[in-house]
Design a protein around this motif. Structure first.
Motif, PDB file in Angstrom:
ATOM      1  N   TRP A   5      -1.431  14.248  45.877  1.00 49.08           N
ATOM      2  CA  TRP A   5      -1.601  12.926  46.505  1.00 49.08           C
ATOM      3  C   TRP A   5      -0.758  11.920  45.738  1.00 49.08           C
ATOM      4  O   TRP A   5      -0.753  11.901  44.506  1.00 49.08           O
ATOM      5  N   ASN A   6      -0.041  11.087  46.477  1.00 48.09           N
ATOM      6  CA  ASN A   6       0.808  10.077  45.864  1.00 48.09           C
ATOM      7  C   ASN A   6       0.550   8.731  46.524  1.00 48.09           C
ATOM      8  O   ASN A   6       0.662   8.593  47.748  1.00 48.09           O
ATOM      9  N   SER A  39       2.082   5.044  46.540  1.00 47.83           N
ATOM     10  CA  SER A  39       3.294   4.341  46.135  1.00 47.83           C
ATOM     11  C   SER A  39       3.273   2.909  46.618  1.00 47.83           C
ATOM     12  O   SER A  39       2.907   2.619  47.773  1.00 47.83           O
ATOM     13  N   ASN A  67       8.258  11.798  37.561  1.00 45.75           N
ATOM     14  CA  ASN A  67       6.897  12.274  37.833  1.00 45.75           C
ATOM     15  C   ASN A  67       6.823  13.764  38.125  1.00 45.75           C
ATOM     16  O   ASN A  67       5.838  14.429  37.786  1.00 45.75           O
ATOM     17  N   THR A  68       7.829  14.343  38.751  1.00 48.31           N
ATOM     18  CA  THR A  68       7.783  15.762  39.095  1.00 48.31           C
ATOM     19  C   THR A  68       7.982  16.671  37.886  1.00 48.31           C
ATOM     20  O   THR A  68       7.852  17.889  38.004  1.00 48.31           O
ATOM     21  N   TYR A 100       1.737   8.151  36.224  1.00 44.10           N
ATOM     22  CA  TYR A 100       2.142   6.868  36.804  1.00 44.10           C
ATOM     23  C   TYR A 100       3.568   6.575  36.363  1.00 44.10           C
ATOM     24  O   TYR A 100       3.904   6.697  35.182  1.00 44.10           O
ATOM     25  N   VAL A 132       5.218  12.894  48.540  1.00 39.29           N
ATOM     26  CA  VAL A 132       4.401  13.123  47.349  1.00 39.29           C
ATOM     27  C   VAL A 132       5.284  13.375  46.129  1.00 39.29           C
ATOM     28  O   VAL A 132       5.177  12.706  45.103  1.00 39.29           O
ATOM     29  N   TYR A 133       6.172  14.351  46.239  1.00 36.85           N
ATOM     30  CA  TYR A 133       7.050  14.714  45.124  1.00 36.85           C
ATOM     31  C   TYR A 133       8.356  13.937  45.244  1.00 36.85           C
ATOM     32  O   TYR A 133       9.429  14.503  45.472  1.00 36.85           O
ATOM     33  N   ASN A 134       8.259  12.612  45.092  1.00 40.57           N
ATOM     34  CA  ASN A 134       9.378  11.722  45.391  1.00 40.57           C
ATOM     35  C   ASN A 134      10.332  11.512  44.226  1.00 40.57           C
ATOM     36  O   ASN A 134      11.229  10.674  44.296  1.00 40.57           O
ATOM     37  N   SER A 192       4.536   4.524  41.374  1.00 43.64           N
ATOM     38  CA  SER A 192       4.043   5.719  42.062  1.00 43.64           C
ATOM     39  C   SER A 192       2.961   6.367  41.212  1.00 43.64           C
ATOM     40  O   SER A 192       3.173   6.635  40.023  1.00 43.64           O
ATOM     41  N   GLN A 251      -2.184  15.804  41.101  1.00 42.88           N
ATOM     42  CA  GLN A 251      -2.074  17.163  41.632  1.00 42.88           C
ATOM     43  C   GLN A 251      -3.164  18.050  41.043  1.00 42.88           C
ATOM     44  O   GLN A 251      -3.503  17.939  39.857  1.00 42.88           O
ATOM     45  N   LEU A 255       0.897   9.744  41.025  1.00 41.21           N
ATOM     46  CA  LEU A 255       0.922  11.111  41.544  1.00 41.21           C
ATOM     47  C   LEU A 255      -0.182  11.938  40.880  1.00 41.21           C
ATOM     48  O   LEU A 255      -0.251  12.054  39.657  1.00 41.21           O
TER      49      LEU A 255
END
Length: 590
Positions: free
Chosen positions: A383-384, A386, A277-278, A334, A304-306, A365, A369, A367
């Motif tokens: 915002w995340n 999960s 996701n990041t 997603y 958030v940035y998991n 998750s 932004q 996410l």
């Protein structure tokens, strides 16, 4: 006539045959020009032509940009300098001309072209040897290009790679049994590597099919997050990943597989069975580039940035502006780490039962932004959401516990176990601000600020957990948390990071930096106090050996990553575990 002269003469002839000259009766008033032509006095004609030569088409007061031959006349004047006007500043392009007049004016242009050609020939003779050398080199390059084209495995794919080496160790402080256990189990010096092979494929020049193969030997290393997650390096890899693979040092694994492509002019879409996701954010929150502790690569918000990895779909929007201008951007994606499994049992805490995509136990998750980026600074909000089966990416032992999908626990102390469909989930929020100075090589660094907050929720899970705020740490398990910070009792966690980076520090191409931050449990469901304060620091200096090689020594310190807590349950004088480590890292790109 040589081909080169013919090519140069073509535009001249086109221009001359239309509006270049006037009629014979008009020429009679042009200072004897007519008599020069009739007497075949070519020398005087040239003199007259030079005296009345113009240098810009705008010198003719009767020629307009709307005239059909305007561009041809302009080219003759500017490129060849062989068009003359009348003393009164006119061109009289609409009048006829005789064949003699056309021949004389055409000859004037040809003389100028011939002069240029002769000069070119002289230059060719003077530099004949150099031109021969260059021709030989070009022929050699063409031969090599032909060989490469005939032997390359794909016309659409480029192979890029890099390898990361790290040699170092960690010292464990504190006076608990866990401290001694850590020193004995993880106190040695290690030499680890991470190797990435990237296959970048493009079918249109604007899209990207990305495939990454990866290998490493971090299994058993303290820098893979053992015994504390905060010790994990950003580049640590031991073969373990999502979707069923297990730790296997030196094995080769498929680490990424996704397709990214434009949708219209302002959107970019991405989809793939193995993506993160990041890697699909509208704006990178930080300008902090060093690959040190993984925690400091999460922009102050590990909730958030998991770095959720698995089956992914995403969309990015960027405001269309001129290059270099400020812009707004937004993204949403997603990720389902269990996307490869159709099993819907979900009977374990980590939610590894499967549920594929969009299921209750998919460990998904979401996410989102939004952000704004200018020339020197940028700011983002993330915002995340999960599902159960996920956890905060990096933090203290208590903060990173996996949220349960189903859980069995003893609430009464009577020995009776109760099973609950917990369906825990989290909502995490992030704010970031990054700024860089206009000039590098000064004492003023680039600064990055990040903050994160995570709220834990449980669909059907009663409050439980001890109210004790301490732990004697009598067990040797390094991950033993304080008794009141057990999974299911955590209500919220906080995190933050401040980092600084000096580009061109002491020498152009070298970079220095440091970062400090926290990730800890901040609230419990049963109202007790979570004494989970800890700090993480890192300091580094990166030497640029070449465009492909960098070397960087690095130090880090963790004040209390264990979540052993504090309070009356701890023996007097107990010092919780802390960690001080050092590494020498190197990166090679090819």
């Amino acid at each position: 006539m040589k081909l080169f002269q013919k090519l140069l003469l073509a535009p001249a002839a086109l221009g001359l045959m239309a509006p270049v000259a006037a009629s014979a009766s008009d020429l009679a008033s042009a200072g004897g020009l007519n008599s020069y032509i009739q007497q075949n006095d070519l020398h005087n004609f040239r003199v007259w032509s030079d005296q009345n030569q113009v240098t810009n088409v705008q010198q003719f007061n009767d020629v307009k940009p709307t005239d059909w031959a305007y561009q041809a006349l302009s080219n003759l004047i500017e490129r060849y300098g062989c068009v003359a006007g009348y003393p009164n500043g006119t061109f009289k392009g609409g009048q006829a001309m005789t064949r003699f007049e056309a021949a004389a004016l055409l000859n004037a242009c040809l003389d100028r072209i011939t002069e240029t050609t002769d000069e070119i020939q002289r230059l060719q003779q003077d530099f004949a040897k150099e031109l021969a050398v260059l021709k030989g080199r070009v022929d050699g390059l063409e031969k090599k290009v032909g060989t490469l084209e005939s032997t390359r495995f794909s016309t659409t794919t480029k192979l890029q790679g890099d390898t990361y080496w790290a040699i170092g160790g960690a010292g464990f402080g504190g006076n608990t049994p866990a401290s001694q256990y850590n020193a004995n189990t993880y106190g040695g010096t290690v030499f680890n590597y991470d190797l990435r092979l990237n296959l970048n494929t493009s079918f249109t020049g604007k899209d990207l099919l990305y495939t990454r193969l990866r290998s490493g030997n971090f299994s058993g290393s303290p820098f893979s997050g053992q015994p504390y997650n905060l010790m994990n390096l950003d580049r640590s890899f031991s073969g373990s990943s999502n979707q069923g693979t297990t730790a296997n040092n030196n094995g080769i694994f498929l680490d990424r597989l996704y397709y990214r492509f434009p949708v219209g002019k302002v959107f970019t879409a991405a989809v793939g069975p193995m993506a993160r996701n990041t890697e699909f954010l509208a704006i990178a929150p930080f300008n902090y580039s060093f690959e040190g502790l993984d925690f400091f690569r999460l922009h102050g918000a590990p909730g958030v940035y998991n770095k959720a990895t698995g089956g992914t779909v995403g969309l990015i929007w960027k405001q269309p502006v001129k290059k270099g201008k400020p812009f707004f951007a937004a993204s949403v994606n997603y990720v389902a780490p269990n996307a490869n499994s159709a099993n819907t049992n979900g009977t374990v805490l980590a939610g590894t039962g499967g549920s594929g995509i969009g299921g209750n136990n998919s460990a998904g998750s979401f996410l989102t932004q939004v952000g704004y980026q200018a020339n020197q600074w940028k700011s983002t909000f993330g915002w995340n959401y999960s599902q159960c089966g996920t956890r905060i990416r990096s933090g203290s032992v208590a903060a990173i516990q996996t949220e349960p999908c189903n859980a069995t626990t003893n609430l009464t102390g009577t020995g009776t176990n109760s099973t609950y469909n917990a369906q825990a989930y989290t909502n995490s929020f992030a704010l970031s601000l990054a700024w860089e100075p206009k000039k590098t090589g000064t004492i003023v660094p680039g600064v990055n600020l990040g903050w994160g907050y995570t709220a834990f929720a449980y669909g059907n899970f009663p409050v439980f957990g001890a109210t004790s705020t301490g732990n004697s740490a009598s067990a040797t398990a390094a991950s033993t948390a304080a008794a009141n910070m057990t999974v299911g009792n955590i209500a919220a966690s906080n995190s933050w990071t401040v980092s600084a980076q000096w580009k061109d520090a002491f020498r152009k191409g070298n970079t220095a930096g440091m970062a400090v931050g926290q990730s800890f449990v901040s609230a419990l469901r049963n109202g007790s106090t979570p004494y989970d304060g800890n700090y993480a620091w890192e300091w580094w200096y990166q030497f640029k050996v070449s465009d492909q090689i960098t070397v960087a020594p690095m130090l880090f310190y963790l004040s209390n990553p264990s979540s052993l807590g504090a309070g009356g349950a701890q023996p007097a004088g107990q010092v919780n575990p802390n960690v001080f480590g050092g590494l020498l890292t190197a990166s090679f790109k090819f």
